[in-house]
Each structure stands twice: as structure tokens, then as C-alpha cells.
Design a protein around this motif. Structure first.
Motif, PDB file in Angstrom:
ATOM      1  N   LYS A   1      -8.665   1.163   3.786  1.00 24.67           N
ATOM      2  CA  LYS A   1      -9.015   1.799   2.620  1.00 24.67           C
ATOM      3  C   LYS A   1     -10.472   2.544   2.660  1.00 24.67           C
ATOM      4  CE  LYS A   1      -9.995  -0.096  -1.475  1.00 24.67           C
ATOM      5  NZ  LYS A   1      -9.563  -0.816  -2.985  1.00 24.67           N
TER       6      LYS A   1
ATOM      7  N   PHE B   1      -5.669  -4.260   2.302  1.00 24.61           N
ATOM      8  CA  PHE B   1      -5.987  -3.651   3.308  1.00 24.61           C
ATOM      9  C   PHE B   1      -6.738  -4.522   4.409  1.00 24.61           C
ATOM     10  CE2 PHE B   1      -5.648  -0.579  -0.246  1.00 24.61           C
ATOM     11  CZ  PHE B   1      -5.088   0.425   0.494  1.00 24.61           C
TER      12      PHE B   1
ATOM     13  N   GLU C   1      -6.346   5.061   3.807  1.00 28.42           N
ATOM     14  CA  GLU C   1      -5.969   5.723   2.587  1.00 28.42           C
ATOM     15  C   GLU C   1      -7.510   5.976   1.816  1.00 28.42           C
ATOM     16  OE1 GLU C   1      -3.472   3.835  -0.258  1.00 28.42           O
ATOM     17  OE2 GLU C   1      -4.174   5.131  -1.677  1.00 28.42           O
ATOM     18  N   TYR C   2      -7.548   7.462   1.572  1.00 32.78           N
ATOM     19  CA  TYR C   2      -8.729   7.799   0.773  1.00 32.78           C
ATOM     20  C   TYR C   2      -8.799   7.600  -0.557  1.00 32.78           C
ATOM     21  CZ  TYR C   2      -9.959   9.862   5.231  1.00 32.78           C
ATOM     22  OH  TYR C   2     -10.233  10.178   6.634  1.00 32.78           O
ATOM     23  N   CYS C   3      -9.561   6.858  -1.379  1.00 33.99           N
ATOM     24  CA  CYS C   3      -9.291   6.938  -2.887  1.00 33.99           C
ATOM     25  C   CYS C   3     -10.716   6.949  -3.303  1.00 33.99           C
ATOM     26  CB  CYS C   3      -8.516   5.648  -3.065  1.00 33.99           C
ATOM     27  SG  CYS C   3      -9.473   4.238  -2.611  1.00 33.99           S
TER      28      CYS C   3
ATOM     29  N   VAL D   1     -11.998  -2.222   4.758  1.00 36.06           N
ATOM     30  CA  VAL D   1     -12.404  -1.505   3.584  1.00 36.06           C
ATOM     31  C   VAL D   1     -13.805  -0.947   3.651  1.00 36.06           C
ATOM     32  CG1 VAL D   1     -12.902  -1.602   1.184  1.00 36.06           C
ATOM     33  CG2 VAL D   1     -10.827  -2.843   2.146  1.00 36.06           C
TER      34      VAL D   1
ATOM     35  N   GLU E   1     -13.066   4.378   0.212  1.00 35.44           N
ATOM     36  CA  GLU E   1     -13.159   4.617  -1.150  1.00 35.44           C
ATOM     37  C   GLU E   1     -14.423   5.128  -1.289  1.00 35.44           C
ATOM     38  OE1 GLU E   1     -13.262   1.267  -3.818  1.00 35.44           O
ATOM     39  OE2 GLU E   1     -13.044   2.519  -5.509  1.00 35.44           O
TER      40      GLU E   1
ATOM     41  N   THR F   1       0.951  -1.231  -0.043  1.00 37.55           N
ATOM     42  CA  THR F   1      -0.213  -0.174   0.023  1.00 37.55           C
ATOM     43  C   THR F   1       0.900   1.297   0.100  1.00 37.55           C
ATOM     44  OG1 THR F   1      -0.096   0.336   2.483  1.00 37.55           O
ATOM     45  CG2 THR F   1      -1.799  -1.047   1.363  1.00 37.55           C
TER      46      THR F   1
ATOM     47  N   THR G   1      -0.823   2.803  -4.231  1.00 39.98           N
ATOM     48  CA  THR G   1      -0.824   1.170  -3.468  1.00 39.98           C
ATOM     49  C   THR G   1      -0.978   0.271  -4.730  1.00 39.98           C
ATOM     50  OG1 THR G   1      -2.027   2.366  -1.740  1.00 39.98           O
ATOM     51  CG2 THR G   1      -2.649  -0.024  -2.610  1.00 39.98           C
TER      52      THR G   1
ATOM     53  N   ASN H   1      -3.592  -1.161   7.680  1.00 38.92           N
ATOM     54  CA  ASN H   1      -4.172  -0.500   6.629  1.00 38.92           C
ATOM     55  C   ASN H   1      -5.627  -0.340   6.391  1.00 38.92           C
ATOM     56  OD1 ASN H   1      -1.758   0.562   4.625  1.00 38.92           O
ATOM     57  ND2 ASN H   1      -1.208  -1.513   5.119  1.00 38.92           N
TER      58      ASN H   1
END
Ligand code: SF4
Lengths: 201, 474
Positions: free
Chosen positions: B170, B276, B205-207, B279, B172, B6, B270, B168
Motif C-alpha cells: 500500500k 498489506f 495500491e495507491y490510496c 506500507v 498512501e 485487498t 480494499t 500486496n
């Protein structure tokens, strides 16, 4: 930093979730440039009226809990800001251990730097200790860091997890900076390597 | 081939100085930001032990938390304790030779606004500050998080931090946002969905498309509140928008160093198939303009909703919700849009940048504050303030009846004279609605700049989309 080995003391119950750092030590007391003296303002806005009178209902104002050394609290204790004034205020009041189902990350770390042990236990165990704490000064709770156990006044014992490095530092009252400076050559070589790999940094 | 990693893994790996047997790492710190409230005891510690600042050129200090936002503050700060703290920072910056932006400097501002503005914040860096909203800098793909004062001292002395790796997570945000919905609504909605402890032990982690579509400033707003979700840090992978934003800033690399940096920054994403531990996916289309109703940032609802019944919660939250409603002076079932306000605060490290001021000014243009409501705009930095004046935004705010202040944290935490009175209710663009946060007994509703502007006009919490529609049909 003071060592933490074992502690037997009065536990104060605070069955509230999300007790944040603004509650623990409101911002008007962050203007100090010292680490000590914050105990009188611990939980200030819950503890005193606007004109400075004690609020008798508040747990730490009750005769049984004025000398509490342990707090048993609801989920997510210490959320909010990074202010180390929160553990400083707890410590200055005399609290050496906080027990909850969960803690906010930064607060949790800050405790260890100041000789305070944050203990994470499952909900049922926290509930048991909360009920115990409600009995007031008759109920003394024992926290033993070496054996990683908390013992209620009825003898029930709960085991908790603690990071081995943090445990070692707390048991011996070690200063992190001194330990890290022993690794100065590793830092030097990292910096040398970095100067070629990431010269802009 | 090495296992897919990541973005967090990559930044972490590139900063490990030493790993102990139990997995505790010594992590190298690229930038250390310092402010007046959480640093005096750390500098004092250095003095007492005869230690120096290891990397003064990587250390940047600014007073922001308790500086007044009114004229004359560079000459004299009336509150004695505040003055002592600011003077202590002046003295420490000089004595230890670190970068410093005093109140008299046009570049002074909230630490998390000036870091990016001056180009100190760069992708792939590790950044710390004795302040939980350090997460803001994660918008650049930097690993940035808050630390306590003991750790501030540790970083000053060693330029490293003792850390265990987080997990981690995520988050999204798919699709696009609807009109009237902003970065603030994303970040509040995420906290509403995961709770204030949902991110504890994680780096987020923003995606997703909606995040990609945000400007750099919007991304900073999202990452800023990662801490309110309990996460140590929030990250967004850098892209062309990031590089464009950074390029040419005073402390950004130039020439050959820029090219080398760019090549490295382009590896910061990533990998396909990286793991992750958790999520969360939210559809951008489903996010509405939101406000908070209680005293925890997780107490979030769409503006179209009603004040909830504490009985609808479970466990310890039942009592907490009841306590919140008592404190906030609200009754279950009332419409959020019926909540009347006394004050509006536009500013803070969450929403004190130029785009925030533009967005609020666009709603307020030609309008006035509702009778009886006081309003304050506090730009995030001296340079934001200057730009807003040049763009005519300051005029729009003052014409509407707002006070136009100097840069600082101000009402966000009310350490300076800018505070709410007991019982006073405020529509605020800041990040914490805790009891007493903006002043003892003060009541805070968190929202976006456009929502705060809408509330300013009507005098009650308002769905900004109605004002936007009305403007369109006028
Ligand atoms: S603006 Fe508010 S949240 Fe941000 S750094 Fe200042 S006090 Fe902290």
C-alpha cells in the motif's frame, strides 16, 4: 526451448547495480521480427564505440570472457522494459545463467521462457562468485538446476530457491502453451461463467 | 464472513481459471493490448504451430513505438526495419482478425493512451500488453501489467496467463498537493523513497486523499511508473471520477450492461482490515516538484536540491552514482537549477494526455523557448492531438517554438527518428532516464509537464513555482 539441467562454464563478472534492459539490448535492435541474431549486439553501447569498434575494457571483449556462459551481476538485474529481446540477446551470445541478488520481475519470467536460469543468491554468495568470476577462464562455475546449487571453482557450494513449476518446465524444456491448452475445458467453463457474471467484459 | 481482501485480491480471485498444487494459477485475461515491437515473434509462433487467437474481440493492436511522428508516415516509413515491423503488425492484425488502429486512423496513438480513451480499459479487468508500462491501466482499478513476447503468444493462444500471486503493498499519499506539484512528482517521489527494486514482487495500491484528488489522467501518470519502482502493477480503487471518465466511451458497456457493470465496480475496493505486506506513507504536503539527476528513475531530488556526492551512497550504489554523474556530465554539489538543457520533450504514455498538454501550455502561453533549446510536443494519440488543436494548445506550443508532432512513443525511447544527439541534455516528461534511452549518449532529466515547460522557457532546470509566482505578481 532448450532444456537446462547442469552447466559448467566461464562466468563473466558485471558488478554494476540496476543493469537495465536498454543496456542489455538497446532499442535500435528491437526492430527485428526474429528471436535470433541479437548476440552480437548484446550490451551494444557498453561493448562497442560509436563507430563499431570493440571497447577492450568491456568484460565480454576480454579474451577470458568471450565464451562466457554465466553472468554474475549486481542487484536488480534486468530492470526496465518487458522486451524479451534482452534474454534473446543473452541466449544468442551463449549466456545460459545469470546470478544476482535480485532481478526485475518481467525479465526474470522471460528468462525461464527461453531456457535461461536466473539464480538469486544472498549478497555474500554473489560476492564470492563475483570474485571467482574475476579470475577469468580458470574459474569455472557449475550450476545444477536439479539439486539447486551453484559451485564455485574452489568447491564452495551455494543453494538457491526456484519455483517448482518453473524448474520442471526448464528441466524438461516444456512449452507453456501446450501445457495450458491441456486445460482448455477449464478456460471454456470460465468463459461461460464470465458471460453471466461480467457480461460487459 | 470471508476474510477482508485487498482490491488486488478481489480482482485476482475473480480471474482464476485454475490453481495448481504449488499455487501457480492460470489467470483469465480480459484485454490484450498489442504493439509492433514485442509481437511479431509471438504471431510467428502461432503460425508455426497452427494456433489461432483465442479471443480476437478482446485483442487490440496499434503501432506506436517506432512510427515516425512526421507527416506522410501513413504513405511511407523511410526506415526499412521500422516499416517491416509496422507492416508485420498490419498483416498479423488482418490475418488473425483482431481490433486494429493503423497509423492512418485518427484514433491511433500510444497503446496505453488509446486503451482508456476508447473504453477498452474498464475497472476490475485483467489487462496485459507486451510492454512494461501497461501498469498505466491500473488507474481504473484494473489489474494491468507488462509481459514478455512468449507470454504475448501464450495470451494470444489461450487468453490466459500463468501467474503466481504477488504480495500486496500500500502506498498512501495523505493530505493535498501544494501548488506546482503534480501526479508526476508523486510517482517519482515514491520511487525516490522506495528505490527501483522497492516494489519487486508486489502489486501496489495507491490510496489516500492526494490520490483521490487526482483526475483520472493524473492517476494514470501515477500508475504508469509503478514499474519504475519494480512493481508488477499499480492499482487505484475506482470511484465516481472513474465511472464518469469511462461512461460513453466507444467500448464501454451501455444500458443494462452499464448498470450491471457499475454495481460490480462499486465492490472494487480494499476491505477494512485487509492485510498489506508492506506500507509506505508519504505526506502530500511534503512532495516538491522533482527532477531526476542520474540514469535510474530512483535518482530523484526536489528541484531545490544539489547534485549529490556519490560518496554519500552505500554499497553498489556508490559506483552506480559515479557512473551516472560521468554519463550525465554533472559534478557533485552543483545546484540542479544550474543544469542547462538543449532539448525539451513533452509526451509519452506518462504525460502525453490532454491535461498534460493543457498544463504545459498554461506555463508556455505567450512565452518562447530559450535560445538554442529545441522543443518537441508529441500528443499521446490522434484524438488528443485533435483536441489540443481545437483548444488552441497546439498554437501556444508552435508560437513558443515547439515542433508539434503526430502521435506515438517518439523520443521516449527513440526507436523512430526522434532522438537526442550524443551529449544532448533533455528535460523530458517520459519515464526512463536510462543511458542511451532517448538516443545514444543522450542525457535525460525526468520531470512533470509544467516543470519541462518551465525549463523550456529558461533554458535550465527550473522550479516551476517561481514562474507561477512571477505570473501571479505580473
Ligand atoms: S511512450 Fe515510452 S514508455 Fe510509453 S509505451 Fe511508448 S516507449 Fe513505452
Amino acid at each position: 526451448m532448450d532444456k537446462f539441467t547442469t552447466l559448467t562454464g566461464i562466468a563473466a563478472p558485471m558488478p554494476l547495480v540496476n543493469i537495465d534492459t536498454d543496456m542489455i539490448i538497446p532499442k535500435q535492435f528491437l526492430k527485428t521480427i526474429k528471436r535470433t541474431g541479437l548476440g552480437v549486439n548484446l550490451f551494444d553501447e557498453m561493448r562497442y564505440t560509436q563507430d563499431g569498434q570493440e571497447i577492450p575494457d568491456f568484460v565480454l571483449n576480454q579474451p577470458a570472457y568471450r565464451k562466457a556462459q554465466i553472468l554474475v551481476a549486481g542487484d536488480n538485474f534486468g530492470c526496465g522494459s518487458s522486451r524479451e529481446h534482452a534474454p534473446w540477446a543473452l541466449l544468442d551470445f551463449g549466456i545460459r545463467c545469470v546470478i544476482s541478488t535480485s532481478f526485475a520481475d518481467i525479465f526474470f519470467n522471460n528468462c525461464f521462457k527461453n531456457g535461461i536460469l536466473p539464480v538469486v543468491l544472498p549478497e555474500a554468495a554473489v560476492q564470492h562468485l563475483m570474485d571467482d568470476a574475476r579470475k577469468g577462464e580458470n574459474a569455472r562455475i557449475t550450476v545444477d538446476l536439479e539439486s539447486q546449487t551453484v559451485t564455485a571453482s574452489d568447491g564452495t557450494t551455494f543453494s538457491f530457491e526456484v519455483d517448482p513449476f518453473k524448474k520442471h518446465c526448464l528441466l524438461n524444456g516444456l512449452d507453456d502453451i501446450g501445457l495450458t491448452l491441456e486445460k482448455a475445458s477449464a478456460i471454456d467453463s470460465f468463459e461461460a461463467k464470465n458471460a453471466t457474471l461480467r457480461p460487459w467484459a | 464472513m470471508s476474510a477482508p481482501r485487498t482490491l488486488y485480491d478481489k480482482i485476482w480471485d475473480d480471474h482464476v481459471v485454475h490453481t495448481s498444487d504449488d499455487g501457480t494459477c492460470l489467470l483469465y485475461i480480459d484485454r490484450h493490448l498489442v504493439h509492433e515491437v514485442t509481437s511479431p515473434q509471438a504471431f510467428e509462433g502461432l503460425r508455426m504451430t497452427g494456433r489461432k487467437v483465442r479471443a480476437p474481440e478482446k485483442t487490440i493492436a496499434v503501432p506506436d513505438h517506432n512510427v515516425p511522428t512526421t507527416a506522410g508516415r501513413d504513405k511511407k516509413i523511410d526506415n526499412e526495419e521500422s516499416r517491416i515491423q509496422v507492416e508485420a503488425l498490419d498483416r498479423n492484425a488482418k490475418e488473425f482478425g483482431i481490433n486494429y488502429y493503423p497509423v492512418s486512423d485518427i484514433r491511433q496513438g500510444i497503446v496505453h493512451i488509446i486503451g482508456p480513451e476508447q473504453g477498452w480499459t474498464l475497472p476490475g479487468m485483467t489487462i496485459v500488453c507486451g510492454d512494461s508500462h501497461t501498469a498505466t491501466h491500473g488507474a481504473f482499478g484494473a489489474l494491468a501489467h507488462g509481459i514478455g513476447t512468449s507470454e504475448v503468444e501464450h495470451v494470444l493462444a489461450t487468453q490466459t496467463l500463468i501467474q503466481k500471486k504477488s504480495k500486496n503493498m500500500k502506498v498512501e499519499i495523505t493530505g493535498s498537493l501544494r501548488p506546482g506539484v503534480t501526479a508526476k512528482d508523486i510517482t517519482l517521489s515514491v520511487i525516490g523513497a522506495t528505490g527501483t527494486a522497492g516494489g519487486t514482487g508486489y502489486v501496489i495500491e495507491y490510496c489516500g486523499q492526494a490520490i483521490r484528488e487526482l483526475s483520472m489522467e493524473g492517476r494514470m501518470t501515477v500508475c504508469n511508473m509503478a514499474i519504475e519502482g519494480g512493481a508488477r502493477a499499480g492499482l487505484i480503487a475506482p470511484d465516481e471520477k472513474t465511472f464518469d471518465y469511462v461512461k460513453g466511451r466507444p467500448h464501454a458497456p451501455k444500458g443494462a450492461k452499464w448498470e450491471a457493470a457499475l454495481a460490480y465496480w462499486k465492490t472494487l475496493f480494499t476491505d477494512e482490515g485487509a492485510h498489506f505486506d508492506k506500507v509506505v506513507t508519504i505526506r502530500g504536503e511534503d512532495i516538491a516538484p522533482v527532477v531526476t539527476w542520474g540514469t535510474s528513475p530512483e535518482d530523484v531530488l526536489p528541484i531545490t536540491a544539489e547534485v549529490p556526492d556519490p560518496a554519500s551512497f552505500t554499497g553498489g550504489k556508490v559506483g552506480a552514482a559515479q557512473r551516472s554523474l560521468d554519463y550525465m556530465g554533472l559534478t557533485p554539489g552543483m545546484k540542479l537549477t544550474d543544469i542547462k538543457i538543449d532539448a525539451v520533450f513533452i509526451g509519452s504514455c506518462t504525460n502525453g494526455r490532454i491535461e498534460d498538454l493543457r498544463a504545459a501550455a498554461a506555463i508556455l502561453k505567450g512565452k518562447k523557448l530559450a535560445p538554442g533549446v529545441r522543443g518537441m510536443v508529441v500528443p499521446g494519440s490522434g484524438l488528443v492531438r485533435l483536441q489540443a488543436e481545437e483548444e488552441g494548445l497546439a498554437q501556444i506550443f508552435t508560437d513558443a517554438g515547439f515542433e508539434w508532432r503526430l502521435a506515438g512513443c517518439s523520443m521516449c525511447l527513440g526507436m523512430n527518428p526522434d532522438q537526442l544527439a550524443p551529449g544532448e541534455r533533455c528535460a523530458a516528461t517520459s519515464n526512463r532516464n536510462f543511458e542511451g534511452r532517448m538516443g545514444r549518449g543522450g542525457r535525460t532529466h525526468l520531470m512533470s509537464p509544467v516543470m519541462a515547460a518551465a525549463a523550456a522557457i529558461t533554458g535550465h532546470l527550473t522550479d516551476v513555482r517561481e514562474i507561477m509566482d512571477a505570473a501571479q505578481h505580473a
